[in-house]
Design a protein around this motif. Structure first.
Motif, short mmCIF file in Angstrom:
data_model
loop_
_atom_site.label_atom_id
_atom_site.label_comp_id
_atom_site.label_asym_id
_atom_site.label_seq_id
_atom_site.Cartn_x
_atom_site.Cartn_y
_atom_site.Cartn_z
N THR A 1 -21.30 13.78 4.99
CA THR A 1 -21.92 12.51 4.57
C THR A 1 -20.91 11.38 4.61
N ALA B 1 -29.36 18.42 0.73
CA ALA B 1 -28.63 19.28 -0.22
C ALA B 1 -29.60 20.04 -1.12
N THR C 1 -23.83 12.85 -3.09
CA THR C 1 -24.18 14.07 -2.37
C THR C 1 -23.47 15.28 -2.97
N ALA D 1 -29.09 12.84 2.85
CA ALA D 1 -28.12 13.88 2.49
C ALA D 1 -28.49 14.55 1.17
N ILE D 2 -28.98 13.77 0.21
CA ILE D 2 -29.38 14.35 -1.09
C ILE D 2 -30.57 15.29 -0.91
#
Length: 265
Positions: free
Chosen positions: A51, A32, A117, A28-29
């Motif tokens: 997330t 992003a 996140t 997810a990071i």
């Protein structure tokens, strides 16, 4: 609480759940960071909530299954109950340790992932308005994570704590997912504002949706919070009754290396 969290995270499957959560958070990071490079307006504000949902119904549910399976009988047989009695504890401290420890572990996975996140999404946002929306979405996801942890911890122990493995799994899945499958019919029977609260996943989504950017709805938030609170209280009362029933049974104490390590500490 620390003792209960250590018990909840002990074992191979809970550690596997934590490892899977780490992979989801890392993905997810990275996603992003990639979305922040887009020139068009990316839906960054949705990423913390997505997330949180993935962590809750993936790693969180796996952790709840692994930690709650026959936990009441295991704690009695392995000496956890005797250990707390030796320290002057009763049923209330035991329930607090087990349920709050599992809830903290669940919140750490779901809420921690959503927060990380959200922070990355705020940092890569190209406009202040988008960064503010990401912050609000992160706050809504933290509330979602807290409600998920407080509700699922007693519900999982109620379904799995004293039953057989197969029966507990079936019961928990029945309580969580059957109402979700029947939601199209139950929504037609209940008033419009309450129809979306007929299942646990839908009620949690309504709680979070009431705090999302451009959709703040105080009444919807209160309705979802009341329903989830009633579910948590009912599950806690059932767990307490199960512990009282198990106390009436006489089971020989079984020594285990795990309890011996706790005694030495």
């Amino acid at each position: 609480m620390r003792f209960g969290a250590a018990l909840a995270l002990g074992g191979l499957v809970p550690r596997l759940a934590a490892g899977l959560a780490g992979l989801v958070i890392l993905s997810a990071i990275v996603f992003a960071a990639l979305m922040g490079r887009l020139e068009s307006r990316p839906p960054l504000e949705l990423l913390p909530s997505l997330t949180a949902s993935a962590l809750a119904w993936g790693s969180g549910l796996l952790l709840a299954f692994a930690s709650a399976t026959q936990v009441l009988r295991r704690d009695r047989e392995q000496g956890i109950w005797q250990l707390l009695r030796a320290r002057g504890g009763t049923v209330k401290p035991y329930l607090w340790a087990r349920l709050s420890g599992l809830a903290v572990a669940l919140f750490a996975i779901v809420g921690g992932g959503a927060l990380l996140t959200g922070l990355v999404a705020m940092l890569v946002a190209r406009r202040p308005g988008l960064a503010l929306s990401c912050a609000q979405s992160s706050l809504a996801s933290l509330v979602y994570a807290a409600a998920f942890a407080v509700t699922l911890a007693p519900l999982a122990v109620a379904a799995l704590g004293a039953r057989t493995r197969a029966g507990g799994y079936f019961g928990l899945l029945l309580v969580i997912f059957l109402p979700e499958l029947l939601l199209p019919w139950t929504e037609a029977l209940l008033p419009g504002s309450w129809g979306e609260l007929a299942s646990l996943p839908s009620a949690l989504a309504a709680l979070r949706g009431a705090l999302m950017p451009e959709h703040v709805d105080v009444e919807r938030f209160v309705r979802a919070a009341v329903v989830l609170g009633l579910v948590a209280v009912a599950a806690f009362a059932y767990v307490k009754q199960q512990v009282a029933n198990l106390q009436q049974e006489r089971v020989p104490y079984l020594w285990s290396p795990r309890v011996e390590r706790v005694r030495r500490r």
